[in-house]
Design a protein around this motif. Structure first.
Motif, PDB file in Angstrom:
ATOM      1  N   GLY A  93      23.945   6.182  39.148  1.00 54.21           N
ATOM      2  CA  GLY A  93      24.019   7.594  39.501  1.00 54.21           C
ATOM      3  C   GLY A  93      23.044   7.899  40.634  1.00 54.21           C
ATOM      4  N   ASN A 168      16.669  15.906  32.727  1.00 55.20           N
ATOM      5  CA  ASN A 168      15.496  15.056  32.567  1.00 55.20           C
ATOM      6  C   ASN A 168      14.366  15.779  33.295  1.00 55.20           C
ATOM      7  OD1 ASN A 168      13.560  13.069  32.635  1.00 55.20           O
ATOM      8  ND2 ASN A 168      14.715  11.642  33.890  1.00 55.20           N
ATOM      9  N   ASP A 196      24.517  16.739  38.550  1.00 49.42           N
ATOM     10  CA  ASP A 196      24.132  15.424  38.027  1.00 49.42           C
ATOM     11  C   ASP A 196      24.365  15.408  36.511  1.00 49.42           C
ATOM     12  OD1 ASP A 196      22.894  13.123  37.157  1.00 49.42           O
ATOM     13  OD2 ASP A 196      20.901  13.639  37.898  1.00 49.42           O
ATOM     14  N   SER A 228      27.187   8.372  35.443  1.00 47.57           N
ATOM     15  CA  SER A 228      26.640   7.019  35.384  1.00 47.57           C
ATOM     16  C   SER A 228      26.985   6.336  34.065  1.00 47.57           C
ATOM     17  CB  SER A 228      25.121   7.130  35.507  1.00 47.57           C
ATOM     18  OG  SER A 228      24.513   5.901  35.243  1.00 47.57           O
ATOM     19  N   SER A 230      24.852   4.213  32.962  1.00 49.20           N
ATOM     20  CA  SER A 230      23.527   3.745  32.522  1.00 49.20           C
ATOM     21  C   SER A 230      23.131   4.218  31.133  1.00 49.20           C
ATOM     22  CB  SER A 230      22.460   4.220  33.510  1.00 49.20           C
ATOM     23  OG  SER A 230      22.572   3.532  34.720  1.00 49.20           O
ATOM     24  N   LYS A 231      23.135   5.536  30.919  1.00 49.69           N
ATOM     25  CA  LYS A 231      22.602   6.068  29.664  1.00 49.69           C
ATOM     26  C   LYS A 231      23.691   6.100  28.593  1.00 49.69           C
ATOM     27  CE  LYS A 231      19.308   7.294  32.650  1.00 49.69           C
ATOM     28  NZ  LYS A 231      17.913   7.053  32.802  1.00 49.69           N
ATOM     29  N   ARG A 239      23.836  -1.292  36.937  1.00 47.68           N
ATOM     30  CA  ARG A 239      23.920  -0.460  38.130  1.00 47.68           C
ATOM     31  C   ARG A 239      25.345  -0.015  38.438  1.00 47.68           C
ATOM     32  NH1 ARG A 239      20.819   1.868  37.437  1.00 47.68           N
ATOM     33  NH2 ARG A 239      20.503   2.736  39.502  1.00 47.68           N
TER      34      ARG A 239
HETATM   35  C1  LIG Z   1      18.444  12.956  35.804  1.00 52.45           C
HETATM   36  C2  LIG Z   1      18.841  11.592  36.223  1.00 52.45           C
HETATM   37  N1  LIG Z   1      19.840  11.453  37.095  1.00 52.45           N
HETATM   38  C3  LIG Z   1      20.250  10.249  37.508  1.00 52.45           C
HETATM   39  C4  LIG Z   1      19.636   9.101  37.060  1.00 52.45           C
HETATM   40  C5  LIG Z   1      20.149   7.818  37.615  1.00 52.45           C
HETATM   41  O1  LIG Z   1      20.327   6.775  36.746  1.00 52.45           O
HETATM   42  P1  LIG Z   1      21.153   5.515  37.182  1.00 52.45           P
HETATM   43  O2  LIG Z   1      20.906   5.285  38.641  1.00 52.45           O
HETATM   44  O3  LIG Z   1      20.672   4.403  36.336  1.00 52.45           O
HETATM   45  O4  LIG Z   1      22.595   5.858  36.944  1.00 52.45           O
HETATM   46  C6  LIG Z   1      18.571   9.187  36.166  1.00 52.45           C
HETATM   47  C7  LIG Z   1      17.845   8.003  35.694  1.00 52.45           C
HETATM   48  O5  LIG Z   1      16.833   8.052  35.073  1.00 52.45           O
HETATM   49  C8  LIG Z   1      18.182  10.476  35.724  1.00 52.45           C
HETATM   50  O6  LIG Z   1      17.181  10.630  34.842  1.00 52.45           O
END
Ligand SMILES: Cc1ncc(COP(=O)(O)O)c(C=O)c1O
Length: 398
Positions: A93, A168, A196, A228, A230-231, A239
């Protein structure tokens, strides 16, 4: 380069590493990533991709199957429709956001962001040589992001508004009605909205959060969604993220990416397809576990009335207000408090200074309940010792 700073969370990581090497038993609540393993069926898809020699360059924006998988997920989750040329896969992301910022913003532009917030958003706005204009949300109402605040920050130079929900470090969700109000005004003024949604699957309370649907209905021509794997799927190291938006913007993101990193790793793409199109029960299971941890650590920490925190609705962080524990003769700042917590109690947290909102600590509960219990005990003992030091100092003064 002189305008941007590197990741402010690095300091805690380095200190923790130093203590670990010295043999200390460190409890790490600093990490912004799931502690779960990537689901088995996702890993299997990657192994298959390697075995099948799916190891070459792919189209820059990602293979068609991946872009279809992303489009299908957003259709299913939010009822929004994007064409194949309106989606691009990127290396997380983070890259999806960076592409969008560089494509949309430039010198002389103002971009409204919110704090406490994820530091990369501000730094990316600066990388685009635009000026971040920060709206501050407040702990007392759980860091709710109101339309009035955002619109009050808009000037004739505003070119964009970047919103992160769930946020976050606060875990706060933006209300659909607030986003609708912002979107209508942004549409009237021709302002871009970048949303986001990195933590979109980690929402614990039954609060409506179809922000993608709100933007698609009111402001589709000038909105970019980023997300993303990721989470959601415990895939931080793989990635893979994405952006959805108007074809011209996605094409501009593709042009940037083609000269910087090209496609997302081919093997990761196969894994992400399995994640997005496969069974989603793994996501539900992880969310339920996070929910239980959130409830536990929140109860344990807020038992001390000087640690204040509205229970967050999403993401996997508590953003606790420790201002009542700070003092000129003790620890004057949350950064000093966090440093001492690492050195004396061997508990790693991230101070509010990292998120442009001092006086707080970010506690990640993406770790086991046993670790959280240990952390809560150590923090309790650390705060107790602080009280003792103060009462000795005060009686000494008398
Ligand atoms: C608010 C927020 N946006 C985007 C990301 C991007 O994460 P990634 O590049 O792993 O998808 C993070 C990662 O910590 C995040 O906390």
């Amino acid at each position: 380069m002189s305008k941007i700073s590197s990741s402010p969370t690095l300091k805690g990581l380095l200190a923790a590493e130093r203590l670990r090497r010295a043999g200390a038993d460190v409890v790490d609540l600093g990490a912004g990533e799931p502690d779960f393993a990537t689901p088995e069926h996702v890993k299997a898809a990657a192994v298959e991709a390697i075995a099948a020699n799916f190891t070459r360059y792919t189209p820059n924006a990602g293979v068609a199957d991946l872009r279809d998988a992303i489009r299908a997920r957003y259709r299913e989750d939010y009822g929004v429709e994007y064409a194949p040329n309106e989606v691009i896969a990127s290396a997380g992301g983070k890259q999806a956001l960076a592409n969008a910022m560089l494509a949309l913003f430039g010198p002389g532009d103002e971009v409204v962001v919110h704090a406490p917030g994820w530091p990369s958003i501000v730094e990316q706005v600066k990388l685009a040589e635009a000026t971040p204009v920060t709206v501050r949300t407040d702990a007392s109402d759980g860091f709710a992001l109101g339309a009035g605040q955002i619109l009050a920050a808009v000037t004739p130079r505003t070119r964009g508004i970047v919103i992160n929900s769930p946020g976050n470090p606060t875990g706060a969700l933006m209300a659909e009605s607030a986003l609708a109000e912002v979107a209508d005004e942004a549409a009237r003024r021709g302002i871009w909205i970048v949303l986001d949604l990195c933590y979109e699957k980690l929402i614990y309370d039954p609060q409506p959060h179809n922000l993608a649907g709100v933007l698609a209905a009111r402001h589709r021509d000038r909105s970019v969604l980023t997300g993303s794997a990721s989470k959601t799927y415990a895939m931080t190291g793989w990635r893979c993220g994405w952006a959805l938006g108007p074809a011209e913007v996605v094409s501009a993101c593709g042009a940037l990416q083609s000269h910087m990193t090209s496609n997302v790793c081919s093997i990761t793409q196969r894994a992400a397809i399995a994640a997005l199109t496969g069974p989603q029960a793994c996501v539900d299971a992880m969310r339920e576990e996070y929910r239980a941890r959130r409830d536990d650590i929140w109860t344990w920490l807020t038992a001390d009335p000087r640690i204040r925190c509205v229970k967050p609705a999403g993401a996997f962080y508590l953003y606790i207000d420790i201002s009542a524990l700070l003092s000129a003769d003790g620890y004057p700042t949350s950064a000093a408090f966090s440093d001492a917590l690492i050195e004396e109690a061997h508990v790693v947290t991230t101070p509010g200074e990292a998120f442009d909102a001092p006086g707080f600590l970010r506690i990640s509960y993406a770790t086991s309940t046993a670790m959280l219990r240990e952390a809560a005990d150590r923090i309790g003992a650390f705060v107790g010792a602080l009280d003792q030091k103060r009462s000795v100092a005060t009686s000494g003064e008398r």
